[in-house]
Design an enzyme around this catalytic site. Structure first.
Site, mmCIF file in Angstrom:
data_model
loop_
_atom_site.group_PDB
_atom_site.id
_atom_site.type_symbol
_atom_site.label_atom_id
_atom_site.label_comp_id
_atom_site.label_asym_id
_atom_site.label_seq_id
_atom_site.Cartn_x
_atom_site.Cartn_y
_atom_site.Cartn_z
ATOM 1 N N GLU A 55 29.230 82.847 -37.224
ATOM 2 C CA GLU A 55 29.017 81.554 -36.496
ATOM 3 C C GLU A 55 28.447 81.808 -35.174
ATOM 4 O O GLU A 55 28.974 82.631 -34.281
ATOM 5 C CB GLU A 55 30.652 80.885 -36.251
ATOM 6 C CG GLU A 55 31.362 80.297 -37.464
ATOM 7 C CD GLU A 55 32.406 79.405 -37.195
ATOM 8 O OE1 GLU A 55 32.748 79.050 -35.953
ATOM 9 O OE2 GLU A 55 33.522 79.499 -38.186
ATOM 10 N N GLU A 96 38.763 83.252 -38.860
ATOM 11 C CA GLU A 96 39.469 83.216 -37.542
ATOM 12 C C GLU A 96 41.090 83.197 -37.991
ATOM 13 O O GLU A 96 41.654 81.944 -37.225
ATOM 14 C CB GLU A 96 38.942 82.043 -36.744
ATOM 15 C CG GLU A 96 37.505 82.022 -36.279
ATOM 16 C CD GLU A 96 37.300 81.020 -35.614
ATOM 17 O OE1 GLU A 96 38.162 80.047 -35.219
ATOM 18 O OE2 GLU A 96 35.883 80.920 -35.193
#
Length: 733
Positions: free
Chosen positions: A513, A438
């Protein structure tokens, strides 16, 4: 919380300090965890930081006489500690309106807290004069973070990473038959992540002793290739000559089985090394009918590299090693040619009351608890894992997605990535690397693409046997990192996976995720004052999803390699959806202490072949007689019939990858579910209980090793007079 269960960890500390060299041992790995001294420094006041920033700490003569780096410094008033040590977990909670403080569990560590963000450690040890002529290396498995190291006043170096370990050759600085003083300054004023990270020397420290002609341990690379019923094990070793003269030696590699019996050995290879020269050699061993490592049968051999000089053994390095093949294709992960759907979890490394300084046993305990509900893969979110966690995954059969802390190709981060790759590339459990997570500012840019290409090239150079992914929190975006990453990682954005696969059918897709249901174990209503979230699969943040949402998409589709749920365990920090005084997360399938929430049984239903039948919530609803209660059934049966006090409430077919609901008007008594699966019936019940009268302690094992690393988990539950666990007990224990 309803404290009908709680967790405690007992650590039995044995002597694990340095000992004198034992004759006949050419290489020793000596634990240095015991008998350290600790004291806080100060990030903003040199006079409270032992004059660290106002004296000559880098004096090449070791003459930092005004500081605690000086070997003669009197540390008798310092606190005694054993390692691993996390000083942050001991600190009080503080109510500070700051995102990073909140994310790190409201502990007073970081730039806002100069008086509790610098830690000094000192350790005294001796080395026998009989070992003059040997080489010595200090090995730090993990220090959080920005650590400087000195031995006998001589500066060794700096390690910026809070997660990747560091080694230093200290041969030139050692005293023999008298005290050696090791000093470490740990600076935790700067965070690396946005989650609880701890502070201090929270992993093991070792003194390694070996010959001047030796195997460079961090450069051993073992891998296997399977052909039919046979395999070839290849071992690449770097042999170092630290002498000031040239040296001749002979090297061979052995393969031992689980019982330490020789399976096969390589051909011996002669090497001529100049002074201070390193040479890398490659040796192969053919293995007939090997036992293959897998999640179901994690069989480990031992690869042993032996160095001889003049016919005498002078060095030996052993590594546990699993023979197995990994292939990652657009239609799945294949272990030894068998398709394996990734049923994974993300985990941070802290646990309950011990913070980040976990006893070794707890690593095994956590992996065992995850495997119980069908987890077969573990993502090290978001950093290099402690070696003992990987030992547990190797031993117990858990695939690992090993992750680099940051997407950065600067010399500092490339060095961290190299150390990570070299340390873990011989691991059976590691099936995939991650180059980052991220990085919103750069992941869609040309800069991010170039950084990714550099990291990918380094991964392929040091480990051509595996490939890598990147955990991206963007949907169908292709530009940037995703253009070049071999395996496309999705953080949430579960509805975008099918469209992305349609447009890029040859690029494997994995959920790095997924999920992120938030829940509080044993609680069935939202309470923003007490920071409770209902213990069912109903609440998720805006950016995430419930368990059923993502798994019903991933389960039937081969273009989903599978995914990693956020998270396996609750953890300190990130108290979504709340803030102070909530100090820990609600994301776990297991709570902070490792107890299952109800979502555990959803995953167990569809991730295992066991017969699962679970009713929730509890059936103690005093004062709610006649009022409707939403009853959930998690099961992998074909159909389930529900009863209340022997009266049928109906039979329902179980949809695949989902759950069943009944709305039941409450009356005390017995709720019973009878499941039918392939013609076989099984059942479970819930009963209304009486008041709690008895405490029962259940240890996770009955024998403790007095080695300074072992622990036992003791689960406490309370029972009523009929021996039934009381789910609503709120007694102070």
């Amino acid at each position: 919380m309803n404290w009908h269960k709680f967790f405690t960890t007992i650590v039995l500390i044995g002597f694990c300090g340095i000992v004198n060299a034992q004759s006949g041992l050419n290489r020793e790995h000596i634990n240095l965890d015991a008998d350290w001294k600790f004291h806080f420094g100060h990030a903003a006041d040199a006079t409270k930081d032992f004059n660290y920033s106002s004296a000559n700490i880098f004096s090449k003569s070791g003459a930092a006489t005004q500081t605690c780096i000086d070997p003669k410094f009197n540390d008798s008033t310092w606190r005694k500690v054993d390692l691993p040590h996390d000083w942050a977990v001991e600190l009080p909670f503080v109510n500070v309106d700051n995102f990073d403080v909140e994310s790190h569990g409201f502990k007073p560590v970081g730039g806002l807290f100069p008086e509790t963000s610098i830690g000094w450690y000192r350790k005294s040890f001796k080395v026998s004069k009989a070992d003059v002529g040997k080489r010595f290396q200090l090995q730090f498995d993990g220090v959080f973070r920005n650590a400087n190291f000195w031995l006998n006043g001589f500066y060794l170096g700096n390690n910026q990473s809070g997660y990747v370990g560091v080694n230093y050759d200290v041969t030139d600085y050692l005293n023999f038959d008298k005290e050696n003083i090791l000093t470490v300054r740990v600076d935790a004023t700067q965070y690396e992540g946005w989650f609880y990270e701890g502070a201090g020397i929270y992993r093991h420290v070792w003194l390694n002793k070996y010959n001047n002609v030796h195997v460079a341990d961090e450069d051993v690379f073992a891998y296997s290739k399977i052909a039919g019923s046979n395999a070839t094990v290849t071992v690449e070793n770097t042999i170092s000559n630290e002498n000031f003269d040239a040296a001749n030696c002979t090297v061979k590699t052995l393969l031992l089985n689980r019982n330490n019996q020789l399976v096969r050995e390589s051909t011996a290879q002669k090497i001529i090394l100049n002074s201070k020269e390193n040479k890398t050699i490659k040796q192969t061993i053919a293995v007939v009918n090997p036992v293959l490592w897998s999640v179901e049968n994690p069989y480990l051999y031992r690869v042993v590299t032996v160095v001889f000089q003049n016919g005498k053994e002078i060095d030996r390095v052993e590594k546990r090693f699993g023979i197995r093949s990994i292939e990652i294709k657009a239609n799945g992960v294949f272990v030894n040619g068998k398709h394996v759907k990734i049923q994974g979890v993300n985990c941070h490394q802290d646990h309950a009351g011990v913070g980040s300084a976990l006893p070794d046993y707890l690593q095994y305990y956590r992996v065992q608890e995850l495997k119980k509900f069908g987890v077969n893969a573990y993502r090290t979110s978001h950093h290099a894992a402690t070696p003992e966690l990987l030992d547990a995954c190797d031993s117990l059969g858990m695939l690992v997605l090993s992750e680099q802390r940051l997407l950065n190709s600067s010399p500092e981060y490339m060095n961290q990535f190299e150390r990570l790759l070299k340390r873990d590339r011989s691991r059976a459990c590691v099936f995939l690397w991650s180059i980052g997570n991220e990085e919103g500012w750069i992941q869609k840019t040309e800069t991010g693409k170039k950084i990714a290409q550099t990291l990918i090239a380094k991964q392929k150079e040091l480990d051509p046997t595996r490939t890598c992914t990147y955990a991206a929190d963007v949907d169908t975006v292709y530009k940037g990192v995703n253009e070049v990453i071999p395996v496309r990682g999705f953080n949430y954005r579960q509805y975008a996976v099918a469209d992305y696969h349609r447009d890029h059918p040859s690029q494997p897709c994995i959920g790095t995720e997924m999920g992120s249901t938030v829940s509080t174990r044993g609680i069935y209503e939202k309470d923003s004052i007490k920071a409770y979230v209902p213990d069912q699969d109903i609440t998720a943040p805006w950016w995430a999803s419930t368990a059923e949402t993502w798994w019903t998409l991933a389960s039937p589709s081969d273009f989903w390699l599978g995914g990693f749920v956020w998270t396996g365990f609750d953890y300190r920090g990130e108290p979504t959806p709340y803030k102070w005084p909530n100090i820990n997360s609600h994301f776990g399938i297991l709570d902070m202490c490792g107890f299952p929430k109800n979502i555990y049984y959803y995953y167990k239903s569809w991730w295992t072949n066991e017969d699962v039948l679970h009713i929730s919530p509890h059936w103690n609803w005093k004062g709610k007689e006649g009022k409707p209660i939403d009853v959930w059934i998690n099961s992998n049966a074909d159909e389930v019939e529900l009863f209340l006090n022997d009266k049928s409430l109906g039979k329902k077919a179980m949809p695949k990858d989902k759950h069943l609901n009944w709305t039941v008007n409450y009356e005390p008594g017995v709720v019973k579910a009878i499941a039918t699966k392939k013609g076989k019936q099984f059942s479970t019940t819930l009963e209304t209980t009486e008041d709690a009268v008895t405490i029962v302690a259940e240890p996770s094992k009955k024998i403790l090793l007095a080695d300074g690393k072992d622990a036992v988990v003791v689960n406490i539950k309370v029972l009523d007079a009929k021996g039934r666990e009381v789910p609503t007990a709120n007694n102070l224990i």
